[in-house]
Scaffold this motif. Structure first.
Motif, PDB file in Angstrom:
ATOM      1  N   TYR A   1      -9.467 -55.735  12.506  1.00 42.26           N
ATOM      2  CA  TYR A   1      -8.865 -56.375  11.338  1.00 42.26           C
ATOM      3  C   TYR A   1      -7.463 -56.878  11.678  1.00 42.26           C
ATOM      4  O   TYR A   1      -6.959 -56.681  12.780  1.00 42.26           O
ATOM      5  CB  TYR A   1      -8.828 -55.393  10.169  1.00 42.26           C
ATOM      6  N   SER A   2      -6.833 -57.498  10.696  1.00 42.00           N
ATOM      7  CA  SER A   2      -5.476 -58.000  10.899  1.00 42.00           C
ATOM      8  C   SER A   2      -4.711 -57.956   9.588  1.00 42.00           C
ATOM      9  O   SER A   2      -5.255 -58.261   8.524  1.00 42.00           O
ATOM     10  CB  SER A   2      -5.507 -59.439  11.436  1.00 42.00           C
ATOM     11  N   GLY A   3      -3.458 -57.575   9.679  1.00 42.77           N
ATOM     12  CA  GLY A   3      -2.603 -57.447   8.509  1.00 42.77           C
ATOM     13  C   GLY A   3      -1.484 -56.491   8.853  1.00 42.77           C
ATOM     14  O   GLY A   3      -1.495 -55.837   9.898  1.00 42.77           O
ATOM     15  N   PRO A   4      -0.496 -56.365   7.996  1.00 44.24           N
ATOM     16  CA  PRO A   4       0.643 -55.498   8.315  1.00 44.24           C
ATOM     17  C   PRO A   4       0.257 -54.044   8.552  1.00 44.24           C
ATOM     18  O   PRO A   4       0.784 -53.404   9.469  1.00 44.24           O
ATOM     19  CB  PRO A   4       1.558 -55.640   7.098  1.00 44.24           C
ATOM     20  N   ILE A   5      -0.665 -53.522   7.766  1.00 44.26           N
ATOM     21  CA  ILE A   5      -1.088 -52.132   7.944  1.00 44.26           C
ATOM     22  C   ILE A   5      -1.959 -51.993   9.182  1.00 44.26           C
ATOM     23  O   ILE A   5      -1.751 -51.108  10.020  1.00 44.26           O
ATOM     24  CB  ILE A   5      -1.815 -51.624   6.698  1.00 44.26           C
TER      25      ILE A   5
ATOM     26  N   THR B   1      -9.379 -70.474   6.762  1.00 47.74           N
ATOM     27  CA  THR B   1      -8.940 -69.118   7.027  1.00 47.74           C
ATOM     28  C   THR B   1      -7.682 -69.139   7.885  1.00 47.74           C
ATOM     29  O   THR B   1      -7.631 -69.767   8.936  1.00 47.74           O
ATOM     30  CB  THR B   1     -10.041 -68.325   7.768  1.00 47.74           C
ATOM     31  N   ASN B   2      -6.653 -68.445   7.414  1.00 52.41           N
ATOM     32  CA  ASN B   2      -5.366 -68.425   8.110  1.00 52.41           C
ATOM     33  C   ASN B   2      -5.268 -67.160   8.952  1.00 52.41           C
ATOM     34  O   ASN B   2      -5.254 -66.050   8.414  1.00 52.41           O
ATOM     35  CB  ASN B   2      -4.223 -68.487   7.091  1.00 52.41           C
ATOM     36  N   ASP B   3      -5.187 -67.319  10.274  1.00 51.65           N
ATOM     37  CA  ASP B   3      -5.090 -66.171  11.167  1.00 51.65           C
ATOM     38  C   ASP B   3      -3.659 -65.654  11.292  1.00 51.65           C
ATOM     39  O   ASP B   3      -3.434 -64.646  11.966  1.00 51.65           O
ATOM     40  CB  ASP B   3      -5.626 -66.534  12.558  1.00 51.65           C
ATOM     41  N   ASN B   4      -2.713 -66.333  10.673  1.00 48.15           N
ATOM     42  CA  ASN B   4      -1.324 -65.898  10.722  1.00 48.15           C
ATOM     43  C   ASN B   4      -1.057 -64.975   9.536  1.00 48.15           C
ATOM     44  O   ASN B   4      -0.784 -65.424   8.421  1.00 48.15           O
ATOM     45  CB  ASN B   4      -0.389 -67.102  10.696  1.00 48.15           C
ATOM     46  N   TRP B   5      -1.142 -63.673   9.775  1.00 48.37           N
ATOM     47  CA  TRP B   5      -1.010 -62.720   8.673  1.00 48.37           C
ATOM     48  C   TRP B   5       0.391 -62.734   8.070  1.00 48.37           C
ATOM     49  O   TRP B   5       0.566 -62.434   6.880  1.00 48.37           O
ATOM     50  CB  TRP B   5      -1.371 -61.307   9.146  1.00 48.37           C
TER      51      TRP B   5
END
Length: 326
Positions: free
Chosen positions: A306-310, A155-159
């Motif tokens: 959560y994590s991501g651009p949005i 799992t990559n935590d770097n979005w």
């Protein structure tokens, strides 16, 4: 045989030689440029081959229309792509609520992607976030359903890296660049506003669920937004917890929270419907930020978990509205 008779005989068989020559040429294969493309060549014009994190060569459709990318929906939406199904738990009752304005009408699919459920959506591309989803021989079975691309071994935590990679996979590199540039500009502006407003004051994000508190690590999830992107000072307690953290959120006791040296607390409260009894505990009431009335509460339906651009843009908005527009 006289010379006259020989010439007459040659003239008689000449048409036969011409006909045989023509037949021979007709049976010869055409040159590469002259051949009509076969079905495989026509198909290859509509796809391209990429090697995924596990070394699989995957035939990616040029314009996939039925994508399943469980738990990567945030990234897809940011790239202008709507998946055919969305990640869910508890028989579809639990979804990423903060994305639902973008996922109207998109049906849920169980988070562990049962083969039967995946097949029922007739996908033309499967994107898996990590190798764990395709372990124990699952990859081969998914690949029989649709081309299957694995983004990372773990799992990559770097979005940002994940978004860039998905931009490559979906032939949306320009969109990924635009999203990243927009995010960096928003974060920089937010950091400048916060520096002017709160100076070196610190903050931490807590999650209350099932009468247990958790605190976010400094370089993942909302912690990365607070400290890396917005430049807010990291409390010593967060630094200490982050050293031994094995996940995005680490359990923390009320006794430890009393020592939390944070000027502001962002509380994600999953217990609000059950009364949030932990918030009535005297130890909670003795936390400095609580006493100063500098706790900002958000529901678990928001993007803080959560994590991501949005998700991260929404977290920035929440922080700014809490600390600047208060």
């Amino acid at each position: 045989m006289s010379k006259k008779h020989r010439i007459t005989s040659l003239l008689a068989i000449l048409p036969l030689f011409i006909m045989l020559s023509a037949c021979s040429q007709a049976n010869e294969p055409a040159s590469e440029q002259e051949q009509t493309p076969d079905a495989h060549q026509e198909a290859s014009a509509n796809e391209y081959v990429l090697t995924d994190a596990l070394g699989n060569e995957v035939d990616i459709p040029t314009n996939p229309e039925r994508i399943i990318a469980s738990y990567l929906e945030d990234h897809l939406i940011a790239l202008g792509v709507t998946p055919i199904a969305q990640w869910s738990i508890h028989d579809g009752e639990g979804v990423q609520n903060y994305l639902q304005d973008y996922l109207t009408g998109v049906e849920p699919i169980p988070f562990d992607l049962p083969f039967e459920a995946v097949t029922s959506f007739s996908p033309d591309l499967l994107i898996m976030s990590s190798a764990e989803l395709v372990s124990e021989g699952k990859y081969e079975q998914y690949a029989r359903i649709a081309p299957t691309y694995v983004v990372a071994e773990e799992t990559n935590d770097n979005w940002r890296e994940t978004l860039t990679q998905l931009g490559d996979v979906l032939n949306r590199e320009e969109e990924a660049t635009t999203v990243l540039e927009g995010y960096e500009a928003k974060a920089l502006e937010g950091a400048e506003q916060l520096s002017s407003e709160i100076g070196t004051n610190s903050a931490a994000a807590l999650w209350l669920t099932s009468n247990q508190f958790f605190i976010v690590s400094k370089n993942v999830s909302s912690g990365a937004v607070l400290y890396d992107d917005l430049g807010i000072t990291i409390p010593a307690t967060v630094e200490k917890v982050s050293e031994s953290a094995t996940g995005n959120w680490s359990a923390i006791s009320l006794e430890e929270l009393v020592e939390l040296d944070a000027d502001y607390l962002f509380l994600i409260n999953s217990d609000s419907s059950d009364g949030s009894e932990m918030l009535d505990d005297p130890l909670w009431q003795n936390i400095p930020a609580v006493q100063q009335n500098q706790v900002y509460e958000f529901s678990s339906d928001t993007s803080w978990l959560y994590s991501g651009p949005i998700a991260n843009e929404q977290i920035i908005d929440d922080v700014l509205s809490s600390l600047i527009d208060k």
